[in-house]
Scaffold this active site. Structure first.
Site, PDB file in Angstrom:
ATOM      1  N   ALA A  35       0.836  -1.201   0.000  1.00  0.00           N
ATOM      2  CA  ALA A  35       0.000   0.000   0.000  1.00  0.00           C
ATOM      3  C   ALA A  35       0.872   1.253   0.000  1.00  0.00           C
ATOM      4  CB  ALA A  35      -0.902   0.010   1.234  1.00  0.00           C
ATOM      5  N   ASP A  36       0.389   2.317  -0.620  1.00  0.00           N
ATOM      6  CA  ASP A  36       1.061   3.609  -0.448  1.00  0.00           C
ATOM      7  C   ASP A  36       0.262   4.412   0.575  1.00  0.00           C
ATOM      8  OD1 ASP A  36      -1.138   4.768  -1.738  1.00  0.00           O
ATOM      9  OD2 ASP A  36      -0.104   4.937  -3.656  1.00  0.00           O
ATOM     10  N   SER A  37       0.740   5.610   0.886  1.00  0.00           N
ATOM     11  CA  SER A  37       0.102   6.356   1.977  1.00  0.00           C
ATOM     12  C   SER A  37      -1.353   6.695   1.667  1.00  0.00           C
ATOM     13  CB  SER A  37       0.907   7.616   2.291  1.00  0.00           C
ATOM     14  OG  SER A  37       1.053   8.403   1.130  1.00  0.00           O
ATOM     15  N   LEU A  38      -1.632   6.929   0.383  1.00  0.00           N
ATOM     16  CA  LEU A  38      -3.019   7.249   0.026  1.00  0.00           C
ATOM     17  C   LEU A  38      -3.914   6.009   0.163  1.00  0.00           C
ATOM     18  CD1 LEU A  38      -4.746   9.624  -0.886  1.00  0.00           C
ATOM     19  CD2 LEU A  38      -4.281   8.990  -3.247  1.00  0.00           C
ATOM     20  N   ASP A  39      -3.338   4.829  -0.122  1.00  0.00           N
ATOM     21  CA  ASP A  39      -4.098   3.586   0.074  1.00  0.00           C
ATOM     22  C   ASP A  39      -4.520   3.451   1.535  1.00  0.00           C
ATOM     23  OD1 ASP A  39      -4.011   2.458  -2.546  1.00  0.00           O
ATOM     24  OD2 ASP A  39      -1.940   1.865  -2.220  1.00  0.00           O
TER      25      ASP A  39
END
Lengths: 78, 246
Positions: A35-39
């Site tokens: 996951a990235d931070s927006l995820d």
């Protein structure tokens, strides 16, 4: 396995498009599940919707693993 | 092309010349448009003129609480999540810097810049869920070139460009674009009132040889709002007749 845990894992699988077997309780959204931070922001939004609860920003920041999410939601329901 | 059927748009500052033209254009292309502004009576008049697929949500963008309440009010009025946000509202409190009051600065920043941040923050949630969204800021040539007497206004308008680029990078892979339209001199009630000699002098700096129209701005906004512009993000479209080629 509790109902909360099942529902949390289902959301994680759907949102991150990862294999169910990878979504263990210890799995970190960012380090293990890609996951990235927006995820992670989106996951918190999805949890809020699924469990009809509000997760404040300071609590959301501490939700780093699948278990963190399950524990937080259980604490709200309890 | 540029069909907005089924989309819902929120336009702030919809009672002004440019805002009204943007609302009319998006509406003509099929969008349900929510008109926001401070003057309820004028908003309702404009809404009545457009006919159906229109809602009204009055808001004073200088009031933080009112801004926080606007997204919900707009979505309730439209009965649908907002797909297209046009941060158009703007005020001026022109004054040479040495005479500029804190309040002149604060109000311009609040209405022209901070309101856009707050509205974007609230509405980007729904856009992320839909994997589709358009956020369009109406900046100004002054944000790029500066203008004496407008330190506050120029700061807010330039701020909008940086804000849009940062947000564009954050949400680009969610199907959401964030762009800016920067108008030059646009024919409005204000420029109409200028003396002829002053108008001519003004036009000397515009290679196109005419003032812009609100429709010139609205057309760029329509493009950025459209499906077709899905690969354009973090951009600023300068609509100024060549007055500043940036």
């Amino acid at each position: 396995m509790s109902d909360v845990a099942e529902r949390v894992k289902k959301i994680v699988v759907e949102h991150l498009g990862v294999d169910e077997s990878k979504v263990t309780e210890d799995a970190s959204f960012i380090d293990d599940l890609g996951a990235d931070s927006l995820d992670t922001v989106e996951l918190v939004m999805a949890f809020e919707e699924e469990f009809s609860c509000e997760i404040p920003d300071d609590a959301a920041e501490k939700i780093l693993t699948v278990k963190d999410a399950i524990d937080f939601i259980k604490s709200q329901e309890g | 092309m540029f069909d907005l059927s089924g989309k819902t748009a929120l336009v702030t500052g919809a009672t002004g010349g440019i805002g009204a033209a943007i609302a009319e254009t998006l509406h003509r292309q099929g969008a349900h448009v929510v008109l926001s502004g401070t003057r309820q009576a004028v908003l309702e008049e404009k809404a009545a003129a457009l006919g159906d697929r229109v809602s009204v949500a009055a808001c004073n963008l200088g009031d933080a609480e009112a801004v926080e309440a606007l997204p919900k009010a707009a979505e309730a009025a439209a009965g649908a999540p907002i797909d297209i946000l046009v941060n158009n509202a703007g005020i001026t409190r022109d004054q040479l810097l040495m005479r500029m009051k804190d309040d002149d600065w604060d109000q311009v920043i609040a209405v022209n810049l901070t309101s856009g941040f707050r509205l974007s923050r609230a509405l980007v949630r729904g856009m992320m869920k839909k994997r589709w969204g358009r956020i369009i800021g109406i900046s100004s040539i002054v944000g790029a070139t500066g203008n004496p007497g407008q330190a506050n206004y120029a700061a807010a308008k330039a701020g909008m460009v940086g804000f849009s680029k940062a947000l564009a990078a954050e949400v680009a892979n969610r199907g959401i674009t964030v762009n800016v339209v920067a108008p030059g001199f646009i024919a409005t009630a204000m420029t109409d009132a200028l003396p002829e000699a002053q108008k001519e002098k003004l036009l000397e700096s515009v290679p196109a040889g005419r003032l812009g129209t609100p429709e010139d701005i609205a057309a760029s906004v329509l493009y950025l709002a459209s499906e077709e512009a899905g690969y354009v993000t973090g951009a600023t479209i300068h609509v100024n007749g060549g007055m500043a080629m940036l």
